[in-house]
Enzyme design. Structure first.
Site, PDB file in Angstrom:
ATOM      1  N   THR A   1       0.853  -1.193   0.000  1.00  0.00           N
ATOM      2  CA  THR A   1       0.000   0.000   0.000  1.00  0.00           C
ATOM      3  C   THR A   1       0.885   1.237   0.000  1.00  0.00           C
ATOM      4  OG1 THR A   1      -0.048   0.019   2.387  1.00  0.00           O
ATOM      5  CG2 THR A   1      -1.892  -1.048   1.281  1.00  0.00           C
TER       6      THR A   1
ATOM      7  N   GLU B   1      -6.185  -3.154  -0.105  1.00  0.00           N
ATOM      8  CA  GLU B   1      -6.531  -4.258   0.803  1.00  0.00           C
ATOM      9  C   GLU B   1      -7.785  -5.008   0.349  1.00  0.00           C
ATOM     10  OE1 GLU B   1      -5.496  -1.296   1.716  1.00  0.00           O
ATOM     11  OE2 GLU B   1      -4.393  -1.321   3.602  1.00  0.00           O
TER      12      GLU B   1
ATOM     13  N   LYS C   1     -12.101  18.832  11.720  1.00  0.00           N
ATOM     14  CA  LYS C   1     -12.917  18.829  12.936  1.00  0.00           C
ATOM     15  C   LYS C   1     -13.008  20.248  13.463  1.00  0.00           C
ATOM     16  CE  LYS C   1     -11.523  14.186  13.485  1.00  0.00           C
ATOM     17  NZ  LYS C   1     -10.185  13.633  13.333  1.00  0.00           N
TER      18      LYS C   1
ATOM     19  N   TRP D   1     -17.937  17.872  12.128  1.00  0.00           N
ATOM     20  CA  TRP D   1     -17.038  17.408  11.074  1.00  0.00           C
ATOM     21  C   TRP D   1     -17.361  18.084   9.755  1.00  0.00           C
ATOM     22  CZ3 TRP D   1     -16.005  11.415  11.358  1.00  0.00           C
ATOM     23  CH2 TRP D   1     -15.424  11.126  12.598  1.00  0.00           C
TER      24      TRP D   1
HETATM   25  P1  AMP Z   1      -5.345   2.636  -2.251  1.00  0.00           P
HETATM   26  O1  AMP Z   1      -5.267   1.447  -1.402  1.00  0.00           O
HETATM   27  O2  AMP Z   1      -4.037   3.317  -2.445  1.00  0.00           O
HETATM   28  O3  AMP Z   1      -6.025   2.360  -3.542  1.00  0.00           O
HETATM   29  O4  AMP Z   1      -6.251   3.703  -1.476  1.00  0.00           O
HETATM   30  C1  AMP Z   1      -7.532   3.380  -1.002  1.00  0.00           C
HETATM   31  C2  AMP Z   1      -8.204   4.619  -0.491  1.00  0.00           C
HETATM   32  O5  AMP Z   1      -8.464   5.529  -1.578  1.00  0.00           O
HETATM   33  C3  AMP Z   1      -9.570   4.384   0.099  1.00  0.00           C
HETATM   34  O6  AMP Z   1      -9.503   3.922   1.425  1.00  0.00           O
HETATM   35  C4  AMP Z   1     -10.200   5.759  -0.010  1.00  0.00           C
HETATM   36  O7  AMP Z   1      -9.776   6.613   1.035  1.00  0.00           O
HETATM   37  C5  AMP Z   1      -9.639   6.271  -1.303  1.00  0.00           C
HETATM   38  N1  AMP Z   1     -10.613   6.076  -2.383  1.00  0.00           N
HETATM   39  C6  AMP Z   1     -10.630   5.118  -3.329  1.00  0.00           C
HETATM   40  N2  AMP Z   1     -11.672   5.293  -4.167  1.00  0.00           N
HETATM   41  C7  AMP Z   1     -12.345   6.385  -3.734  1.00  0.00           C
HETATM   42  C8  AMP Z   1     -13.519   7.090  -4.168  1.00  0.00           C
HETATM   43  N3  AMP Z   1     -14.202   6.725  -5.242  1.00  0.00           N
HETATM   44  N4  AMP Z   1     -13.910   8.158  -3.445  1.00  0.00           N
HETATM   45  C9  AMP Z   1     -13.227   8.560  -2.358  1.00  0.00           C
HETATM   46  N5  AMP Z   1     -12.114   7.963  -1.918  1.00  0.00           N
HETATM   47  C10 AMP Z   1     -11.675   6.883  -2.595  1.00  0.00           C
END
Ligand code: AMP
Length: 545
Positions: A186, A330, A442, A447
């Protein structure tokens, strides 16, 4: 009593063998790093996947050992997806946009035995090679005559020379479908990266799920272009789902600018595409600037970060549907996608848009729930927001326990994976992310959703990109600051932008100030780096503070 059906493990190599037999002449087209287009079909692709498997045997790489890639989206990378995982090794896709020292850390944590890389990344490889004692083989994804001399890399070989002597026949092994298939770290902004180790079973089930009409909706009538990189959660599973359903695949290589993507979509007659919002912004700006149109593109999957509603509108104006999706490394990554239900088709367009702007409904295989601070489940009323938790067969249970330690033990809380996102869920099951928990502002106990603020700012005609971050405030703890990149040639003041919020949100949700910047820093997967912005503007003095 057990069922009496065949015990046929869900193994990744079956996908490419299936495609070769059932869709032999369906094409896989790649823009190569050299700039030209390479094209072949599933029938030819499988032969080279088998050669890779044979070549790995020849190197003596054992089952479960890791073979890393540092590569763009292209046919050789695709062949490694199948040759490595199919022969029971673990494909470790590395994000080349990470700082070299982090790449070296990841290689060492994963104990990679071989690293396959596009020549673009040779400088990174040179910089890290001496620090990566587990790597015995460096394989450049190129023809042998393109291999640079005097690289100083012991054991460097070109991919083509490596697989050339190998047989096109290979007896793929049968093994437990829970065997590890691929590893992806990640892109965490703090602490060491964490490895997510996918299995054959999780990958194949995820491909089944993502092909569904209410998910990515991919079929043998599609030509799909994943702009999302193959090093970012396996290009959201597209390299697996396309062979599963027999869709034509188009890989964009390193040319990710708006013009190159547009030309490839048009020339290959793509019907579907997938990528993060920042990529689509560049594409839309290009199409606007040339007064173009999309002749074949029907839909585009947008995720990775929130898709601004204004972007959905811009695509719709070109007749292209946006499938807004949400997921995580994940989660393999797909969790939800926004597609309308039958009853919603009768709604007026602007009410439909309200659903389409959300992150969407879960696919079977992903259970969602939202909880309050005490862990109590919150109702699906579209209003309550809480921490979003997930569980299912393609969701992580624990992080990879690498050689350098770090993440140990279960990644779950009472059997659920805490996503770190804050969301609401409406009675129709449409989930809406209001924020990443660490990005929420916050203010005086209330929020403020940074995503809501950014979405409004992005609808302003002079705003090219906007990020909303929390700035410390003596009275309210935190207040929102809006960081804006103006569209070239536009003149706009902070006041103009703040006035634009009038009537769109409550007064206390309007940012206290606007600052203009030339660019917003992006992370390794194209997401806005809000940690960096918070650092930069930590001491920003808000008016009246
Ligand atoms: P990654 O594991 O690098 O793909 O990041 C995952 C994170 O990206 C998620 O937990 C979200 O916070 C963010 N994320 C992915 N898709 C979206 C979406 N369509 N809208 C808002 N946040 C997103």
């Amino acid at each position: 009593m057990l069922g009496a059906m065949q015990d046929h493990p869900l193994l990744i190599w079956r996908l490419i063998e299936f495609a070769a037999r059932n869709h032999p002449t369906t094409e896989v087209v790649s823009r190569r790093v050299e700039g030209d287009l390479h094209r072949y079909d599933y029938q030819s692709a499988v032969l080279r996947c088998r050669k890779v498997a044979n070549a790995l045997d020849a190197l003596g790489i054992a089952r479960s050992e890791r073979v890393a890639t540092l590569a763009w989206n292209g046919y050789r990378h695709f062949e490694l997806y199948y040759g490595v995982s199919g022969s029971a090794r673990v494909l470790h896709t590395i994000n080349p946009r990470l700082p070299p020292e982090q790449i070296a850390w990841i290689v060492n944590d994963a104990e990679d035995r071989a690293v396959c890389f596009d020549l673009t990344f040779l400088p990174i490889i040179r910089a890290i090679a001496a620090q990566c004692p587990t790597v015995k083989h460096w394989i450049a994804l190129c023809d042998s005559d393109r291999l640079p001399a005097d690289t100083g890399l012991a054991g460097l070989i070109s991919y083509e020379a490596w697989i050339a002597p190998q047989a096109e026949e290979y007896t793929w092994p049968d093994f437990d479908e829970k065997t590890a298939a691929a590893l992806c770290y990640t892109s965490g902004t703090t602490g060491n990266p964490k490895g997510v180790l996918y299995s054959h079973r999780s990958t194949v089930l995820h491909a089944y799920g993502s092909a569904l009409p209410d998910m990515v909706n991919v079929s043998a009538r599609d030509c799909i272009l994943p702009v999302v990189p193959m090093f970012h959660v396996n290009a959201w599973g597209v390299p697996y789902v396309a062979p599963m359903v027999g869709a034509k695949l188009v890989f964009p290589g390193a040319a990710l600018d708006g013009k190159s993507i547009y030309e490839l979509l048009e020339s290959e007659k793509a019907t579907a595409a997938a990528g993060v919002p920042t990529v689509w912004l560049a594409l839309l700006n290009h199409v606007d600037s040339i007064g173009g149109r999309f002749s074949t593109l029907q839909r585009t999957l947008i995720g990775g970060s929130a898709c601004p509603p204004a972007m959905i509108g811009r695509f719709l104006a070109y007749g292209v549907t946006v499938q807004h999706g949400w997921g995580m490394t994940e989660m393999s990554p797909l969790g939800t996608i926004s597609n309308l239900k039958l009853a919603q088709l009768a709604l007026p367009a602007e009410q439909q848009r309200r659903f389409l702007e959300k992150q969407g409904r879960a696919v079977f295989g992903v259970d969602l729930k939202i909880v309050d601070d005490a862990g109590r489940e919150l109702p699906w009323d579209g209003k309550a927001t809480g921490d979003l938790l997930v569980r299912g067969p393609w969701i992580v249970s624990r992080y990879f326990e690498g050689a350098l330690g770090g993440a140990m033990g279960s990644a779950l809380v009472d059997g659920w994976f805490p996503t770190g996102d804050v969301a609401s869920i409406d009675p129709d099951g449409f989930m809406q992310i209001t924020d990443r928990s660490k990005d929420v502002i916050k203010s005086g106990g209330e929020w403020i959703s940074s995503i809501d603020v950014e979405n409004i700012a992005m609808a302003h005609p002079a705003v090219a990109m906007a990020a909303c971050i929390a700035v410390p405030h003596p009275k309210w703890d935190e207040r929102p600051l809006l960081v804006v990149v103006r569209k070239p040639g536009t003149e706009v003041t902070p006041r103009d932008i703040l006035d634009f919020f009038a009537g769109k949100v409550a007064k206390w949700q309007v940012p206290d100030d606007v600052v203009f910047v030339d660019s917003i820093p992006l992370g390794a997967t194209g997401k806005m780096l809000k940690t960096r912005l918070r650092e930069t503007f930590r001491n920003h003095r808000l008016p009246g503070a």
